[in-house]
Design a protein around this motif. Structure first.
Motif, PDB file in Angstrom:
ATOM      1  N   TYR A 134     -13.701 -11.260   8.098  1.00 34.02           N
ATOM      2  CA  TYR A 134     -12.440 -10.806   9.164  1.00 34.02           C
ATOM      3  C   TYR A 134     -13.744  -9.543   9.746  1.00 34.02           C
ATOM      4  N   TYR A 135     -13.217  -9.709  11.463  1.00 36.64           N
ATOM      5  CA  TYR A 135     -14.186  -9.044  12.394  1.00 36.64           C
ATOM      6  C   TYR A 135     -12.995  -8.401  13.626  1.00 36.64           C
ATOM      7  N   VAL A 136     -13.047  -6.854  13.271  1.00 35.87           N
ATOM      8  CA  VAL A 136     -12.763  -5.910  14.507  1.00 35.87           C
ATOM      9  C   VAL A 136     -13.655  -5.961  15.524  1.00 35.87           C
ATOM     10  N   ASN A 137     -13.704  -5.998  16.798  1.00 37.89           N
ATOM     11  CA  ASN A 137     -14.203  -5.527  17.667  1.00 37.89           C
ATOM     12  C   ASN A 137     -15.664  -5.952  17.533  1.00 37.89           C
ATOM     13  N   GLY A 138     -16.220  -7.443  17.022  1.00 40.83           N
ATOM     14  CA  GLY A 138     -17.548  -7.142  16.226  1.00 40.83           C
ATOM     15  C   GLY A 138     -17.967  -6.686  15.079  1.00 40.83           C
ATOM     16  N   ARG A 139     -16.981  -5.590  14.567  1.00 36.33           N
ATOM     17  CA  ARG A 139     -17.587  -5.076  13.235  1.00 36.33           C
ATOM     18  C   ARG A 139     -16.916  -6.082  12.180  1.00 36.33           C
ATOM     19  N   LYS A 140     -18.717  -6.332  11.433  1.00 32.79           N
ATOM     20  CA  LYS A 140     -17.598  -6.886   9.695  1.00 32.79           C
ATOM     21  C   LYS A 140     -16.410  -6.624   8.865  1.00 32.79           C
ATOM     22  N   VAL A 141     -15.821  -6.437   8.823  1.00 35.32           N
ATOM     23  CA  VAL A 141     -14.572  -5.819   7.746  1.00 35.32           C
ATOM     24  C   VAL A 141     -14.328  -6.455   6.173  1.00 35.32           C
ATOM     25  N   GLU A 142     -14.657  -5.194   5.363  1.00 30.89           N
ATOM     26  CA  GLU A 142     -14.365  -6.366   3.980  1.00 30.89           C
ATOM     27  C   GLU A 142     -13.637  -4.631   3.493  1.00 30.89           C
ATOM     28  N   GLY A 143     -13.788  -5.166   2.600  1.00 29.48           N
ATOM     29  CA  GLY A 143     -12.654  -3.956   0.550  1.00 29.48           C
ATOM     30  C   GLY A 143     -11.066  -4.789   1.205  1.00 29.48           C
ATOM     31  N   THR A 144     -10.456  -3.562   0.258  1.00 29.51           N
ATOM     32  CA  THR A 144      -9.453  -3.174   0.112  1.00 29.51           C
ATOM     33  C   THR A 144      -8.676  -2.184   0.052  1.00 29.51           C
ATOM     34  N   VAL A 145      -7.093  -2.353   0.855  1.00 27.00           N
ATOM     35  CA  VAL A 145      -6.760  -0.825   1.396  1.00 27.00           C
ATOM     36  C   VAL A 145      -5.227  -1.494   0.212  1.00 27.00           C
ATOM     37  N   VAL A 146      -4.816   0.207  -0.525  1.00 24.08           N
ATOM     38  CA  VAL A 146      -3.813  -0.117  -0.929  1.00 24.08           C
ATOM     39  C   VAL A 146      -2.811   1.111  -0.203  1.00 24.08           C
ATOM     40  N   TYR A 147      -1.582   1.006  -0.608  1.00 20.73           N
ATOM     41  CA  TYR A 147      -0.299   1.936   0.204  1.00 20.73           C
ATOM     42  C   TYR A 147       1.045   1.646  -0.932  1.00 20.73           C
ATOM     43  N   GLU A 148       0.438   2.324  -1.336  1.00 18.34           N
ATOM     44  CA  GLU A 148       1.603   3.533  -2.796  1.00 18.34           C
ATOM     45  C   GLU A 148       2.370   4.035  -2.645  1.00 18.34           C
ATOM     46  N   ASN A 149       4.054   3.651  -2.399  1.00 17.92           N
ATOM     47  CA  ASN A 149       5.385   4.022  -1.658  1.00 17.92           C
ATOM     48  C   ASN A 149       5.120   5.080  -2.426  1.00 17.92           C
ATOM     49  N   THR A 150       5.294   6.554  -2.032  1.00 14.49           N
ATOM     50  CA  THR A 150       6.004   7.921  -3.529  1.00 14.49           C
ATOM     51  C   THR A 150       6.968   8.214  -2.304  1.00 14.49           C
ATOM     52  N   THR A 151       7.901   8.081  -1.425  1.00 13.33           N
ATOM     53  CA  THR A 151       8.900   8.403  -1.005  1.00 13.33           C
ATOM     54  C   THR A 151       9.768   9.600  -1.832  1.00 13.33           C
ATOM     55  N   THR A 152      10.224  10.627  -1.076  1.00 20.29           N
ATOM     56  CA  THR A 152      11.492  11.513  -2.525  1.00 20.29           C
ATOM     57  C   THR A 152      12.352  11.568  -1.097  1.00 20.29           C
ATOM     58  N   ASN A 153      11.563  11.709  -0.157  1.00 21.51           N
ATOM     59  CA  ASN A 153      13.580  12.163   0.643  1.00 21.51           C
ATOM     60  C   ASN A 153      13.151  10.762   2.460  1.00 21.51           C
ATOM     61  N   THR A 154      14.136   9.934   1.863  1.00 22.59           N
ATOM     62  CA  THR A 154      14.500   8.269   2.525  1.00 22.59           C
ATOM     63  C   THR A 154      14.370   8.490   4.496  1.00 22.59           C
ATOM     64  N   ALA A 155      14.265   9.518   4.434  1.00 20.90           N
ATOM     65  CA  ALA A 155      14.206  10.772   6.134  1.00 20.90           C
ATOM     66  C   ALA A 155      13.140   9.473   6.432  1.00 20.90           C
ATOM     67  N   ILE A 156      12.353   9.940   5.197  1.00 21.09           N
ATOM     68  CA  ILE A 156      10.441  10.151   5.977  1.00 21.09           C
ATOM     69  C   ILE A 156       9.778  10.056   4.853  1.00 21.09           C
ATOM     70  N   PRO A 157       9.523   8.753   4.911  1.00 20.41           N
ATOM     71  CA  PRO A 157       9.309   7.600   4.029  1.00 20.41           C
ATOM     72  C   PRO A 157       7.020   8.179   3.840  1.00 20.41           C
ATOM     73  N   GLN A 158       6.655   7.729   2.217  1.00 20.63           N
ATOM     74  CA  GLN A 158       5.321   8.443   2.626  1.00 20.63           C
ATOM     75  C   GLN A 158       4.872   7.121   1.900  1.00 20.63           C
TER      76      GLN A 158
END
Length: 276
Positions: A134-158
């Motif tokens: 995986y490359y972005v603008n010639g940079r090789k990008v590696e690793g894992t990114v995790v997004y955990e939803n911690t929303t308390t107000n549905t009008a403002i997802p977090q």
């Protein structure tokens, strides 16, 4: 003001006068770390946008030959392991082929996005894994990114975003490892069926980037960052930068969708910054 250019966020010091040769060497090292930090932010935001697009609640979860017309990368191909709504986990394979250019950014290779529930639901987890090619603008990008939803107000997802085993290799072959955690909120576009009006705020968090050999840079959110889905770059907010020479604030400006920012050193000197 003195001029400072960030290449790919980049930092090219045009006029910084330090007496010590060692300080000049340290400054050059900080420049590389800042470049890497910019690349990391750019790739994270790009991949998050893709993840939100293909896993949004209004998606049919059907196999698609390309992302929808409002997507950031319409030239990518997307496949999902199962197309039945409500059945999880879902694993999306996003293939940018040998080169997919959109809005001035070229990506190639594959990322895999796994969701455990609808991405807007509290407790859901979206995991983005970068393939070995995986490359972005010639940079090789590696690793894992995790997004955990911690929303308390549905009008403002977090979400809490955590990066582990992150690695980016620049076109010169220099390797930077990185890790960190940030809090991300969606503050606009929640109730619409399009993505272009989405606005995200990064309210807190820190990141550490280390170049092979030991030098490192610490980046901390000190004023909420504003990231519009429709913009490549962060448009407002401040980061505190702490490195071997850098000791100051990077300011993204007045929320204009542009590529301009400023860096204010601890001695009060201000430098113009161009984001690439």
């Amino acid at each position: 003001m003195k001029n400072l250019k960030f290449c790919t966020f980049g930092l090219l010091v045009m006029s910084l006068s330090f007496v010590s040769c060692n300080r000049e060497e340290n400054l050059a090292l900080d420049k590389e770390l800042i470049n890497a930090s910019a690349d990391i932010d750019l790739t994270n935001e790009l991949d998050f946008n893709s993840g939100i697009d293909i896993s949004s609640d209004n998606s049919s979860y059907s196999d698609r030959n390309s992302l929808q017309s409002n997507a950031i990368t319409p030239c990518a191909s997307v496949n999902v392991n199962n197309t039945t709504p409500g059945i999880f986990p879902k694993i999306f394979t996003v293939d940018f082929g040998t080169g997919c250019t959109y809005n001035g950014i070229t990506r190639s290779g594959i990322i895999t996005i796994t969701i455990t529930d609808y991405v807007m639901n509290n407790g859901s987890i979206m995991t983005i894994e970068r393939g070995s090619n995986y490359y972005v603008n010639g940079r090789k990008v590696e690793g894992t990114v995790v997004y955990e939803n911690t929303t308390t107000n549905t009008a403002i997802p977090q979400w809490t975003r955590t990066i582990t085993n992150g690695k980016i290799t620049n076109p010169a072959g220099v390797v930077f490892n990185h890790y960190g955690t940030r809090t991300v909120k969606q503050t606009a576009g929640v109730s619409t069926l399009i993505l272009a009006d989405n606005i995200y705020e990064i309210t807190s968090g820190s990141h550490t980037i280390t170049k092979t050999g030991g030098a490192s840079l610490s980046v901390t959110v000190v004023e909420t960052l504003i990231k519009k889905y429709a913009c490549n770059h962060i448009s407002q907010g401040q980061l505190d930068l702490q490195g071997s020479v850098l000791d100051g604030i990077l300011d993204y400006g007045n929320n204009t969708c542009d590529n301009l920012a400023t860096y204010t050193h601890s001695n009060g000197t201000i430098y113009n910054v161009i984001l690439y």
